[in-house]
Write a protein that holds these residues in place. Structure first.
Motif, mmCIF file in Angstrom:
data_model
loop_
_atom_site.group_PDB
_atom_site.id
_atom_site.type_symbol
_atom_site.label_atom_id
_atom_site.label_comp_id
_atom_site.label_asym_id
_atom_site.label_seq_id
_atom_site.Cartn_x
_atom_site.Cartn_y
_atom_site.Cartn_z
ATOM 1 N N GLU A 166 0.812 -0.961 -0.131
ATOM 2 C CA GLU A 166 0.234 -0.190 0.289
ATOM 3 C C GLU A 166 0.416 0.995 0.144
ATOM 4 O OE1 GLU A 166 -3.926 -1.827 2.494
ATOM 5 O OE2 GLU A 166 -2.306 -0.885 3.337
ATOM 6 N N ILE A 167 1.908 1.049 0.016
ATOM 7 C CA ILE A 167 3.376 2.551 0.244
ATOM 8 C C ILE A 167 4.254 2.041 -0.901
ATOM 9 C CG2 ILE A 167 3.967 1.911 2.491
ATOM 10 C CD1 ILE A 167 4.251 4.644 2.915
ATOM 11 N N SER A 180 6.576 7.079 -2.593
ATOM 12 C CA SER A 180 5.907 7.911 -1.833
ATOM 13 C C SER A 180 6.482 7.914 -0.512
ATOM 14 C CB SER A 180 4.141 6.941 -1.937
ATOM 15 O OG SER A 180 3.800 6.928 -2.500
ATOM 16 N N LEU A 181 6.851 7.176 0.039
ATOM 17 C CA LEU A 181 7.471 7.406 1.378
ATOM 18 C C LEU A 181 8.470 8.518 0.765
ATOM 19 C CD1 LEU A 181 8.202 6.481 4.218
ATOM 20 C CD2 LEU A 181 9.843 5.074 3.403
ATOM 21 N N GLU A 182 9.505 8.653 0.148
ATOM 22 C CA GLU A 182 10.997 8.599 -0.575
ATOM 23 C C GLU A 182 10.001 10.484 -0.426
ATOM 24 O OE1 GLU A 182 14.275 11.109 -3.139
ATOM 25 O OE2 GLU A 182 12.659 8.944 -3.843
ATOM 26 N N ALA A 183 9.903 10.833 -0.986
ATOM 27 C CA ALA A 183 8.113 12.122 -1.583
ATOM 28 C C ALA A 183 7.801 12.634 0.040
ATOM 29 C CB ALA A 183 7.167 12.204 -2.130
ATOM 30 N N ILE A 227 12.211 0.423 7.155
ATOM 31 C CA ILE A 227 13.505 0.491 6.746
ATOM 32 C C ILE A 227 13.796 3.023 6.167
ATOM 33 C CG2 ILE A 227 15.802 -0.406 6.902
ATOM 34 C CD1 ILE A 227 14.542 -1.249 8.474
ATOM 35 N N GLY A 228 13.256 2.351 5.437
ATOM 36 C CA GLY A 228 13.095 3.697 4.900
ATOM 37 C C GLY A 228 12.655 5.264 5.780
ATOM 38 N N ALA A 229 12.113 4.613 6.181
ATOM 39 C CA ALA A 229 11.664 5.817 7.120
ATOM 40 C C ALA A 229 12.362 6.684 8.562
ATOM 41 C CB ALA A 229 10.063 5.633 8.026
#
Length: 281
Positions: free
Chosen positions: A44-45, A49-52, A265-267
């Protein structure tokens, strides 16, 4: 499922989809909370989208799966014929995922061995593969767990980030460490050790950090049969170049994976993450 055993992990293993299918490994998703919207990692993500969201400084947090989510996965495995389940998860220092799996395992209709691997990303993925390969060869529940634990002990993860701020916000490193990195304008090399993120070395520039990361992995891979995974977030070109250098410089290399980390992890690392996981066979 492999004969009588099912192998379950979580979405932070970042196993390639083809590996999940080939070895019939189930990955239970963690949750990323973007503002007031809860989204499942992997479905769902997206990393984009996370990077933005991170670049816009929108609130991003992460959440473990619920015990009920694990209970459903265990029930499904039992209905499919599993007589035992190996449930392998990221370090309990990073997430409550392991605790949620333990709670669900108490009510399962078949034996479930829940393992806190003390690692994350493809370090966890390699553990799941080791357990699956053992099960495929006819191994017992205890043997599959032992294979995963052995692989965890023989695996290391080294990475660098553009800024320590995201790790500080998520409580993965202390404020003093983050402040030191910013004040000295260093690019720290970090390592997952004993289930936690620690400072390995301090390097002055991003290019020197990547070069040093490469040297550390090459040195640790000497005279061994190894698998390597290169992870990144919004740094695909740098990841591809690093992977190619490993291909050229590591004679004992067996498997090489290159993948962008997911939202969980990216968060906590932010865009610009570049890392390598080394696993000795």
């Amino acid at each position: 499922m492999h004969g009588r055993l099912a192998i379950i992990t979580d979405s932070t293993a970042y196993l390639p989809p083809q590996a999940l299918r080939r070895h019939a490994i189930e990955a239970v998703p963690l949750t990323v909370v973007l503002g007031d919207e809860a989204l499942e990692e992997g479905t769902e993500i997206s990393a984009r989208s996370l990077e933005a969201a991170l670049r816009e400084r929108r609130p991003v947090t992460t959440s473990r799966p619920s015990p009920d989510t694990f209970a459903r996965a265990y029930r499904a495995a039992a209905r499919a014929g599993a007589e035992g389940i190996v449930s392998l998860h990221l370090s309990s220092e990073f997430s409550g995922t392991y605790d949620a799996a333990l709670l669900a395992a108490r009510e399962a209709s078949v034996p479930v061995r829940v393992v806190d691997t003390g690692v994350v990303a493809m370090a966890l993925g390699f553990c799941a593969l080791a357990a699956a390969e053992t099960a495929e060869a006819g191994g017992t529940l205890d043997e599959a767990v032992a294979a995963a634990r052995k692989r965890a002990e023989a695996t290391c993860a080294v990475f660098c980030v553009d800024t320590l701020d995201y790790l500080r916000r998520g409580g993965r490193i202390g404020a003093a460490q983050a402040l030191l990195g910013s004040a000295l304008a260093v690019k720290p090399l970090l390592e997952v050790e004993d289930g936690r993120i620690g400072m390995l070395e301090k390097v002055r520039t991003a290019s020197k950090a990547v070069a040093r990361l490469e040297e550390i992995i090459v040195d640790r891979a000497a005279d061994a049969r190894v698998d390597i995974a290169v992870h990144h977030l919004a740094a695909a070109e740098r990841a591809a170049k690093l992977a190619e250098r490993f291909r050229e410089r590591v004679p004992g290399l067996r498997e090489l994976h290159v993948s962008e980390v997911g939202a969980v992890i990216g968060a906590h690392t932010g865009p610009g993450l570049l890392g390598a996981v080394l696993s000795v066979r």
